[in-house]
Enzyme design. Structure first.
Site, PDB file in Angstrom:
ATOM      1  CG  ASP A  53      -1.900  -1.111   1.275  1.00  0.00           C
ATOM      2  OD1 ASP A  53      -2.224  -1.639   0.199  1.00  0.00           O
ATOM      3  OD2 ASP A  53      -2.352  -1.461   2.385  1.00  0.00           O
ATOM      4  CE1 TYR A 111       2.747  -7.124   3.544  1.00  0.00           C
ATOM      5  CE2 TYR A 111       2.148  -9.449   3.395  1.00  0.00           C
ATOM      6  CZ  TYR A 111       2.346  -8.218   2.794  1.00  0.00           C
ATOM      7  OH  TYR A 111       2.141  -8.075   1.441  1.00  0.00           O
TER       8      TYR A 111
END
Length: 243
Positions: A53, A111
């Site tokens: 993102d 992540y």
């Protein structure tokens, strides 16, 4: 024709995300492609393991590209790191089999998401964590993590509308002073999925929602039932796994 695999580290604060957007030079992919194309005097397109993102970071993004250049990999890496912005670093270049594809051959990803859990914000951590001043119940969040682990339809945790079944292998929480380090390991994650799960976990930890709301989100598959999508600056792509 050589197929080159890249391991990339970047600070995503100044960029619109990983993926190239038209003629914009505000993406990680676009910056790297521009330098590679100038360096080899031919147009080169790189393929990333997946998007990150706008504002998110990476310690271990993976990409690959093909080239006829005779330049050795050490010289190529040094050239890239010399001319790329300092917030994008090529950590490693390695030649791989011709059929290797950095996106199609992914078997899993890891992540991290960081939360600064203190009443007073941090001047130094503000670019790399989400300031959440509410007191958190770690035991409840751990229980919530257990509910998220496994194979589920994560439609309620994403802005996507198809192919939303995913498997999460592990979610862990580690406290480092005021900094909370959440780790997510799974076969793959949907757009905004981790950031929405994080918003949900924080709302459970601070008592704004009940633990069983996770079951309701899975059952309803309605995005508005989940928590808010937390900001991107706390999110890092740490590692990409391959078969």
């Amino acid at each position: 024709m050589k197929n080159i695999k890249m391991i990339i580290e970047y600070d995503g604060r100044r960029y619109l995300g990983w993926q190239r957007l038209g003629d914009s030079d505000k993406t990680i992919q676009g910056k790297i492609e521009n330098i590679l194309s100038e360096m080899t005097d031919t147009k080169i397109e790189i393929v990333g393991s997946g998007r990150t993102d706008a504002g998110a970071h990476a310690n271990g993004q993976v990409a690959n590209f093909k080239t006829n250049s005779e330049m050795d990999l050490l010289t190529m890496r040094n050239h890239l790191n010399r001319y790329l912005p300092q917030d994008i670093v090529i950590k490693e270049l390695v030649e791989v089999p011709e059929r290797f594809h950095s996106r199609y051959h992914v078997s899993g990803k890891k992540y991290s998401y960081y939360v600064w859990n203190e009443l007073v914000p941090s001047a130094f951590e503000r670019h790399y964590s989400y300031h959440y001043p509410e007191k958190l119940n770690h035991e409840k969040m751990q229980e919530a993590c257990k509910k998220l682990v496994g194979r589920h339809d994560f439609l309620g945790f994403s802005s996507l509308k198809k192919s939303t079944i995913r498997t999460i292998d592990e979610i862990s929480i580690r406290q480092e002073g005021a900094l909370l380090h959440f780790t997510f390991i799974g076969e793959g994650f949907l757009h905004h999925m981790i950031r929405t799960m994080m918003g949900t976990l924080l709302e459970i930890g601070s008592g704004y929602r009940e633990l069983d709301s996770i079951d309701m989100i899975f059952d309803s598959k309605i995005r508005s039932m989940a928590g808010e999508t937390v900001p991107a600056q706390g999110l890092f792509l740490d590692e990409v796994y391959y078969k």
